[in-house]
Design a protein around this motif. Structure first.
Motif, PDB file in Angstrom:
ATOM      1  N   GLY A  70      -7.600   5.818  -4.260  1.00 29.09           N
ATOM      2  CA  GLY A  70      -6.884   6.218  -3.052  1.00 29.09           C
ATOM      3  C   GLY A  70      -7.749   6.081  -1.813  1.00 29.09           C
ATOM      4  N   LEU A 128      -0.714   8.558   2.580  1.00 26.87           N
ATOM      5  CA  LEU A 128      -2.128   8.946   2.461  1.00 26.87           C
ATOM      6  C   LEU A 128      -2.274  10.467   2.415  1.00 26.87           C
ATOM      7  CD1 LEU A 128      -4.154   6.612   4.870  1.00 26.87           C
ATOM      8  CD2 LEU A 128      -4.595   6.981   2.429  1.00 26.87           C
ATOM      9  N   LEU A 144       0.225   3.950  -3.172  1.00 28.28           N
ATOM     10  CA  LEU A 144      -0.370   5.267  -2.894  1.00 28.28           C
ATOM     11  C   LEU A 144       0.289   6.408  -3.685  1.00 28.28           C
ATOM     12  CD1 LEU A 144      -1.245   5.062   0.892  1.00 28.28           C
ATOM     13  CD2 LEU A 144      -2.826   5.611  -0.958  1.00 28.28           C
ATOM     14  N   ILE A 177      -8.043   2.442  -0.876  1.00 26.04           N
ATOM     15  CA  ILE A 177      -6.848   1.986  -0.161  1.00 26.04           C
ATOM     16  C   ILE A 177      -6.873   2.492   1.277  1.00 26.04           C
ATOM     17  CG2 ILE A 177      -4.330   2.204  -0.054  1.00 26.04           C
ATOM     18  CD1 ILE A 177      -4.421   2.350  -3.174  1.00 26.04           C
ATOM     19  N   HIS A 178      -7.345   3.733   1.464  1.00 23.05           N
ATOM     20  CA  HIS A 178      -7.479   4.279   2.821  1.00 23.05           C
ATOM     21  C   HIS A 178      -8.413   3.403   3.659  1.00 23.05           C
ATOM     22  CE1 HIS A 178      -8.266   8.118   5.431  1.00 23.05           C
ATOM     23  NE2 HIS A 178      -7.769   7.109   6.130  1.00 23.05           N
ATOM     24  N   LEU A 200       0.824  -1.216   0.000  1.00 25.90           N
ATOM     25  CA  LEU A 200       0.000   0.000   0.000  1.00 25.90           C
ATOM     26  C   LEU A 200       0.855   1.261   0.000  1.00 25.90           C
ATOM     27  CD1 LEU A 200      -2.724  -1.190   2.545  1.00 25.90           C
ATOM     28  CD2 LEU A 200      -2.776  -1.304   0.048  1.00 25.90           C
ATOM     29  N   THR A 201       2.005   1.205   0.676  1.00 25.89           N
ATOM     30  CA  THR A 201       2.918   2.350   0.659  1.00 25.89           C
ATOM     31  C   THR A 201       3.466   2.580  -0.745  1.00 25.89           C
ATOM     32  OG1 THR A 201       3.570   1.901   2.954  1.00 25.89           O
ATOM     33  CG2 THR A 201       5.018   3.334   1.672  1.00 25.89           C
ATOM     34  N   MET A 209      -1.189  11.696  -0.896  1.00 23.24           N
ATOM     35  CA  MET A 209      -2.151  11.360  -1.945  1.00 23.24           C
ATOM     36  C   MET A 209      -3.318  12.342  -1.951  1.00 23.24           C
ATOM     37  SD  MET A 209      -5.370   9.842  -2.498  1.00 23.24           S
ATOM     38  CE  MET A 209      -5.685   8.948  -0.987  1.00 23.24           C
ATOM     39  N   CYS A 216      -1.331   6.618  -6.996  1.00 18.31           N
ATOM     40  CA  CYS A 216      -2.631   7.315  -6.930  1.00 18.31           C
ATOM     41  C   CYS A 216      -2.432   8.824  -6.878  1.00 18.31           C
ATOM     42  CB  CYS A 216      -3.413   6.854  -5.705  1.00 18.31           C
ATOM     43  SG  CYS A 216      -3.906   5.128  -5.728  1.00 18.31           S
TER      44      CYS A 216
END
Length: 423
Positions: A77, A99, A65, A80-81, A61-62, A102, A68
């Motif tokens: 995005g 996050l 992001l 994923i959050h 995920l890192t 993003m 995105c």
């Protein structure tokens, strides 16, 4: 190895030929696509992982992001959050920073601020918002966060200074900008190219082209951004000969022209009324294999329109290889305003009303043109159209600087104060 060498095809070939893939293999491939600006492929790969009984972890995920963020993919995005929250990973500093970045790059600074408020924070967390706010109308927040970092004992770095100086440029906060410039000198960061270019832009936009020129002359290394900033600054001030001399000197210094260089010189030619010179540079740009963008075409329409060559401007628009955007139509409308060409202005305004129906400035400009021509009924109709579309004019904002404080206020609004502090 292949991914870091900007060879994503080879990396992809190796990945697909691995008989038994594990989470490390998948993460490496997601990073490969994300780092090589293949954002959609990175997202697609993450979605394929569960099909192969592998599930995204914090590293996955890192990695995805930033893809995105670069692609402005807000909805993926947010998905994923949500996954981060479900997995209980919302206390991972790397993830929350990714996050925040993003949301900021997708233009949702309110959401970025929300993540920032409930997360652990480091210098990177602050820098993301400092840079993010510096590019908006809330750029005073950049200076507040910049000061907060100092109060918390955090060290400012190159990114912190770039964001804060950019905010000062947008706020016309000359005193604060000079103070921050002084801090960069004390920390020996003023010659760092990114910081130096930010300072150069600050003084140029603050009308202190003399100081900008001194900084430019002292730069040990100059890149295209350094030259472009000064060329544009002199062009906007009407010192066209100086802008042209700098443009010519740029090539002699071994710095290649980029698309922004041509925007700067075309803008200078437009402000100086140098139509033939502007046409020559536009032809040279295409000969140098620099593909014209909508902004270049807008500069050419502005160049022709300011010189009163309305027919040439219309001909250019009608023969464009791209769909004219708001900048192009706006340049034509501005020229029509100068020369009182109401009929052509109405044609340009019709397209602008479709492209930016909430932009009040275009309605006001056309209405004023009708009023000056004595066409009061048409002026009234444009105003009514503006009201029906709820295109409201933003109130004018003024800043008053007193000692170490900058106070901003609008009509019928109570005065607000922020104290950014120098470092």
């Amino acid at each position: 190895m292949y991914a870091k060498s900007s060879r994503p095809a080879e990396a992809s070939y190796l990945f697909h030929n691995i008989a038994e893939k594990n989470i490390v293999s998948w993460n490496a491939m997601v990073a490969n696509f994300a780092q090589n600006r293949l954002e959609l492929k990175a997202l697609q790969l993450v979605r394929e992982m569960p099909i192969h009984n592998e599930f995204p972890n914090s590293v996955t995920l890192t990695n995805v992001l930033p893809a995105c963020a670069r692609g402005h993919f807000l909805r993926p995005g947010k998905e994923i959050h949500a996954r981060i929250i479900r997995k209980g990973l919302n206390f991972d500093l790397f993830l929350t920073n990714a996050l925040t970045d993003m949301y900021a790059k997708c233009g949702c600074l309110n959401l970025a601020q929300n993540v920032f408020n409930i997360s652990f924070r480091d210098e990177v967390s602050y820098n993301i918002l400092i840079v993010g706010y510096s590019q908006t109308s809330d750029c005073s927040e950049s200076l507040s966060l910049f000061s907060e970092m100092r109060l918390l004992g955090m060290k400012h770095d190159v990114v912190s200074f770039m964001g804060a100086i950019s905010a000062c440029a947008n706020l016309a906060a000359i005193k604060q900008g000079k103070e921050i410039h002084g801090v960069t000198i004390r920390k020996h960061l003023h010659t760092h190219l990114f910081v130096a270019n930010s300072i150069l832009d600050f003084y140029t936009r603050s009308g202190r082209i003399d100081l900008a020129n001194k900084i430019f002359d002292c730069l040990p290394v100059k890149d295209s951004a350094s030259w472009n900033t000064l060329i544009l600054g002199y062009g906007m001030l009407g010192e066209v000969d100086t802008a042209i001399n700098l443009f010519e000197a740029m090539r002699e210094d071994g710095v290649g022209y980029d698309p922004v260089s041509y925007i700067a010189i075309l803008t200078a030619c437009s402000h100086g009324g140098l139509v033939e010179k502007g046409k020559k540079y536009f032809d040279e740009m295409q000969a140098d294999s620099v593909k014209p963008t909508e902004m270049h075409y807008a500069c050419m329409v502005d160049l022709l329109g300011r010189a009163g060559l309305m027919e040439d401007a219309v001909k250019l628009i009608k023969n464009l290889p791209v769909e004219p955007d708001a900048n192009i139509w706006g340049a034509l409308l501005g020229a029509c305003r100068i020369y009182g060409n109401v009929e052509l202005g109405a044609w340009a305004a019709e397209h602008l009303f479709m492209l930016k129906p909430q932009h009040c400035g275009y309605y006001i400009l056309l209405s004023n043109m009708y009023a000056e021509a004595g066409k009061w009924d048409e002026a009234s109709k444009v105003r009514e159209l503006m009201k029906s579309r709820e295109a409201k004019k933003n109130p004018g904002c003024s800043w008053v600087q007193t000692r170490d404080e900058v106070q901003d206020f609008v009509v019928n609004d109570r005065m607000k104060t922020f104290t950014p502090g120098p470092a």
